[in-house]
Design a protein around this motif. Structure first.
Motif, mmCIF file in Angstrom:
data_model
loop_
_atom_site.group_PDB
_atom_site.id
_atom_site.type_symbol
_atom_site.label_atom_id
_atom_site.label_comp_id
_atom_site.label_asym_id
_atom_site.label_seq_id
_atom_site.Cartn_x
_atom_site.Cartn_y
_atom_site.Cartn_z
ATOM 1 N N ASP A 59 -8.503 11.910 -8.669
ATOM 2 C CA ASP A 59 -9.590 12.775 -9.136
ATOM 3 C C ASP A 59 -10.881 12.375 -8.433
ATOM 4 O O ASP A 59 -11.489 11.367 -8.768
ATOM 5 N N GLU A 60 -11.284 13.170 -7.449
ATOM 6 C CA GLU A 60 -12.475 12.904 -6.646
ATOM 7 C C GLU A 60 -12.514 11.462 -6.156
ATOM 8 O O GLU A 60 -13.464 10.725 -6.441
ATOM 9 N N SER A 80 -9.923 18.672 -13.258
ATOM 10 C CA SER A 80 -9.510 17.429 -13.918
ATOM 11 C C SER A 80 -8.501 17.719 -15.024
ATOM 12 O O SER A 80 -7.539 16.972 -15.219
#
Ligand code: ADP
Ligand code: MG
Length: 671
Positions: A169-170, A48
């Motif tokens: 992000d994910e 991240s």
């Protein structure tokens, strides 16, 4: 957008307590335009952090980060904001759509932040939503969408401004695997079709399998790079979507207003309660000031009817005597007929009207042929009652002459009792009547007089009496035939030729040892008292507003705590700190304005109500002809609204500044 992304020896350290956490420890990586890269690795490996650096949300501690020719490692905040707004699209694990915006509006947010007009941005958003298979969900709010639909909406939002780079992000972290596959397929499709560079963080191998290259991080370093495809596919036939140049301007003021209004609807009860504080303050302020204005106007109007040229003269009394309770005080120079003549001869004096009051409670009856009728003697039917009065009309005959007058004026209710069948008031004029005065010990005396006029006023006993009759009754009552010579009249009303002559006349009268009062002087005092009253009442309202301001500030602080993550999202999408500050300031000002608006309405109504009650009371007391006592002039209405908005705005300044200062990375990690 043909330039590559280059990272050299990129490091990022966080301070946690006294410990420095090395989130990234020297990353060297080049990403080709149009490439699809998956960032994998265990939790805490720095994925991240790396993504946030690429997005310009954060700055590296060391190393270089070049993005299409822009040195992000040295770029100031303003540059990084523009980078986010124009060239980056974000997709988050928890979707992060704005809850009060529809899918369509959410997708359009990046264009809104870039200052694109509403019809244009929503047209583009609609196309894109259809493209991601959500054409039937345009006007649904996020809460009405499934997770997969929300993430597809978020992907559309990340693509709407045609960025060169999309960071996710994910993106499948909150979705079941089937929906996750759909979302990944969509991202891959967008990458292929539009040629955007795509960096996706994941720890799901299935998700990573969609990428051209997989970069594995461990402890802030690159542990391994695997190419999923034998050779990095050179960006295939990139569909020539007409690149729409984004306006360089920021978000439009009307969009700030719209967004602020939407946000206020999220906590309606809390915001209404807060606005109530402002409302109470404004109600007090408006009601009070409106009374100040109304009463002042009414007093002024009444004074003007009576005449500002009038000087009221009363005798001076010898020092000391005035405080002797047993002797009636003797005036130094009594206001006797000789003095009246003297004053009449003064320059600039138009007329002198002596006033003579009869003893209080004197028993007088009027006889005009029939039975004696009890009467009450007044002066001028209340026209001289400053402030309230002057409401009686002459319905027959004429007024008493000025000066040495003679005759009697009857109130209509009394005149009615004298009328025979078929007679009108005019028939009474010129009729001789007898006034019988009675001393407390029983003696009586008759005085004859002539009816000169009839006035319309409440009551059935009231009469006004000429000076000659008054003098005769008073002389008999006190058993002092020369009472006018020795004690004089009670008061003289001296009328100056014009307003400018008033001071000169006053000076001459004072030289004659007489006490003077002019309406102008009284009016001045009255005005001062009223201004003081207004200031006093105004400060009560101001105090209420101060408390209200604290309420607004408190509400805004709470709103910011609740919406911390949302502020992070807005910043990630390219909102500048100044725009965040504006948004929150406008929200606070709107709370103030709404409170002010209702405060103005209720304040005006309260004023009218008190006005109405006051009128009922005055009418029951026999006072008529009073104008409106509560007046809300335009300056008061506008002033109250502006003031309320200003209170809100000032109260919102500090919370808004806090919101603007929030670090986007920290804000996005909130909750
Ligand atoms: P990942 O996304 O791979 O799980 P992160 O990049 O979020 O990992 O974090 C890497 C390391 O840096 C972790 O040890 C994390 O606790 C730390 N870290 C990340 N952001 C911050 C921050 N704002 N303040 C302090 N430590 C942080
Ligand atoms: Mg992470």
């Amino acid at each position: 957008m043909t330039d590559a992304i280059r990272l050299t020896n990129l490091r990022r350290a966080f301070q946690r307590g006294d410990m420095a956490v090395q989130a990234l420890r020297g990353i060297d990586l080049t990403i080709a335009p149009g490439e699809f890269v998956a960032l994998v690795g265990p939790s805490g490996s720095g994925k991240s952090t790396l993504l946030n650096l690429l997005g310009g949300l954060d700055r590296p501690s060391e190393g270089e980060l070049w993005l299409a020719g822009l040195p992000l490692h040295t770029a100031p905040e303003k540059e990084r904001t523009r980078h986010r707004r124009q060239r980056v699209g974000f997709v988050f694990q928890s979707f992060n759509l704005l809850p009060r915006f529809t899918a369509l509006e959410n997708v359009a947010v990046p264009l809104m932040l870039a200052g694109v007009s509403r019809p244009e941005r929503e047209a583009r958003a609609e196309k894109l939503l259809q493209r991601v298979g959500l054409g039937h969900r345009l006007h649904h709010f996020p809460a009405e969408l499934s997770g997969g639909e929300q993430q597809r909406t978020a992907i559309a939002r990340a693509l709407i401004h045609q960025p060169a780079l999309v960071l996710a992000d994910e993106p499948t972290g909150n979705l079941d695997s089937a929906t996750g596959q759909e979302v990944m397929a969509l991202l891959q499709e967008m990458n292929r079709e539009q040629g955007v560079t795509l960096v996706v963080v994941t720890h799901d191998p299935d998700v990573a399998a969609y990428a051209d290259r997989i970069v594995r991080l461990r402890d802030g370093q690159i542990a391994e790079i695997t190419s999923a495809v034998p050779e990095v596919a050179p960006t295939p036939e990139v569909e020539e979507t007409a690149v729409v140049a984004l306006p360089g301007r920021g978000v439009r003021q009307r969009d700030i207003m719209r967004t602020a209004l939407r946000n206020l609807q999220r906590r309606p009860v809390r915001n209404i309660l807060t606005a109530m504080g402002v409302l109470i303050g404004i109600v007090t302020l408006v009601a009070m000031v409106s009374f100040g204005v109304g009463v002042q106007r009414e007093v002024q109007r009444n004074f003007e009817t009576v005449g500002l040229e009038n000087v009221f003269v009363s005798p001076q009394y010898a020092e000391g005597d005035a405080f002797d309770p047993f002797a009636s005080p003797k005036p130094v120079s009594p206001l006797n007929p000789a003095l009246v003549e003297e004053i009449r001869a003064l320059p600039n004096v138009l007329s002198v009207d002596p006033q003579l009051e009869l003893p209080f409670g004197i028993d007088v009856a009027l006889t005009a042929g029939g039975d004696p009728l009890p009467v009450r003697i007044v002066s001028g039917f209340g026209e001289m009652n400053f402030g309230f009065g002057g409401g009686s009309d002459l319905v027959a005959g004429q007024d008493l002459a000025e000066g040495d007058s003679q005759g009697i004026i009857l109130v209509a209710g009394l005149a009615d009792q004298l009328l025979a069948e078929g007679q009108s008031y005019d028939d009474l004029i010129g009729r001789t009547v007898v006034l019988t005065a009675r001393l407390p010990r029983g003696e009586t005396s008759d005085f004859s007089s002539t009816i000169v006029g009839v006035r319309n006023s409440p009551g059935r006993r009231t009469i006004d009496l000429g000076l000659q009759e008054r003098a005769a009754i008073k002389a008999w009552w006190f058993g002092q035939p020369d009472i006018l010579e020795s004690e004089g009249y009670d008061q003289l009303v001296v009328r100056a030729a014009n307003l400018a002559a008033v001071p000169g006349v006053i000076e001459q009268l004072n030289e004659m040892n007489l006490q003077t009062q002019s309406l102008e002087a009284i009016l001045d005092v009255a005005n001062q008292v009223l201004s003081l009253l207004q200031a006093l009442l105004g400060s009560v309202g101001a105090l209420a507003l101060l408390v209200a301001a604290l309420g607004v500030a408190n509400t805004m602080m709470m709103a910011i705590y609740e919406r911390t993550r949302e502020i992070g999202v807005l910043k990630a999408l390219g909102a500048a700190p100044a725009e965040i500050r504006r948004l929150f300031t406008v929200e606070a000002a709107l709370i103030g304005l709404i409170g002010g608006l209702f405060g103005l309405v209720f304040g005006t109504m309260l004023g009218r109500l008190v006005d109405w009650i006051a009128h009922r009371y005055l009418i029951s007391e026999g006072v008529t002809g009073v104008g409106q006592l509560s007046v809300v002039p335009p300056w008061l209405a506008l002033g109250a609204l502006a003031f309320a908005a200003l209170i809100g705005l000032l109260a919102g300044l500090y919370p808004a500044a806090r919101a603007a200062r929030l670090d986007p990375v920290t804000a996005l990690r909130a909750e």
